[in-house]
Design a protein around this motif. Structure first.
Motif, short mmCIF file in Angstrom:
data_model
loop_
_atom_site.label_atom_id
_atom_site.label_comp_id
_atom_site.label_asym_id
_atom_site.label_seq_id
_atom_site.Cartn_x
_atom_site.Cartn_y
_atom_site.Cartn_z
N THR A 1 53.63 -3.16 34.38
CA THR A 1 54.58 -2.48 35.25
C THR A 1 53.82 -1.49 36.14
O THR A 1 52.70 -1.10 35.83
N THR B 1 54.69 -7.53 42.31
CA THR B 1 54.92 -7.58 40.86
C THR B 1 55.51 -8.94 40.48
O THR B 1 55.85 -9.75 41.34
N HIS C 1 58.41 -9.17 39.15
CA HIS C 1 59.86 -9.04 39.21
C HIS C 1 60.44 -10.07 40.19
O HIS C 1 59.79 -10.46 41.15
N THR C 2 61.70 -10.43 39.97
CA THR C 2 62.39 -11.33 40.91
C THR C 2 63.30 -10.55 41.85
O THR C 2 63.87 -11.13 42.76
N THR D 1 63.74 -6.26 43.58
CA THR D 1 63.05 -4.99 43.76
C THR D 1 63.10 -4.17 42.48
O THR D 1 64.17 -3.94 41.92
N PRO D 2 61.95 -3.75 41.97
CA PRO D 2 61.92 -2.97 40.74
C PRO D 2 62.69 -1.65 40.88
O PRO D 2 62.66 -1.02 41.94
N TRP E 1 57.94 -3.94 48.72
CA TRP E 1 57.71 -4.71 47.50
C TRP E 1 57.91 -6.19 47.81
O TRP E 1 58.75 -6.56 48.64
N GLY F 1 57.51 -10.10 45.39
CA GLY F 1 57.19 -10.68 44.09
C GLY F 1 56.25 -11.86 44.21
O GLY F 1 56.17 -12.51 45.26
#
Length: 167
Positions: A63, A90, A92-93, A95-96, A111, A113
């Motif tokens: 993370t 990242t 992630h699918t 936005t974190p 961001w 992915g």
């Protein structure tokens, strides 16, 4: 590995992935280093041309750390007077959570992915890039897919075989 491959694909591919920056020339890319001697953090990549600087922090299986991103942005701001932007990549699918609460102007932080990068790479046809770039693109896609970053294509594989969950 994948970020290094993106450099080989040229400015058109970089512009499609990192939409906040538009490179008109092939930028210089530096990997895993401080922006300047004495910087707070080491960035995964710095992409720079005569008009702008893009800093990339990538996370694969980890993370992001809020203070790390803030430090990296501060280093970037101190490094250049050119327009600059920090990109976080990242697994992630979406936005974190927490990205909008950072002490970084929203228009200077983006961001994306790894899955989205794999998807964008598949959109480049052989006519748009050289045969060498196409081989590099395929390598990157295969690497991302092997890490599990590929689009969910539904349950068609099961349905196409005319299987059901009870068969």
């Amino acid at each position: 590995t994948v970020i290094g491959v993106l450099e080989l694909l040229g400015p058109d591919v970089l512009n499609k992935i990192f939409t906040e920056c538009q490179f008109k020339e092939s930028p210089e890319v530096r990997y895993d280093q401080e922006i300047e001697k004495g910087s707070r953090r080491r960035l995964d990549a710095i992409v720079e041309d005569s008009n702008q600087v893009l800093a990339i922090e990538s996370k694969l299986g980890a993370t992001y750390n809020q203070s790390q991103l803030e430090d990296e942005f501060q280093d970037l701001t101190e490094y250049t007077e050119k327009p600059h932007h920090l990109y976080l990549i990242t697994g992630h699918t979406a936005t974190p959570a927490g990205l909008t609460s950072l002490n970084i102007p929203e228009d200077k932080l983006s961001w994306t992915g790894w899955e989205k990068i794999a998807e964008l790479l598949t959109e480049f046809g052989e006519a748009e890039i050289t045969s060498t770039q196409n081989a590099v693109k395929e390598f990157a896609i295969n690497k991302l897919h092997s890490e599990g970053f590929k689009p969910f294509d539904g349950f068609q594989a099961v349905l196409n075989k005319e299987n059901t969950l009870t068969q």
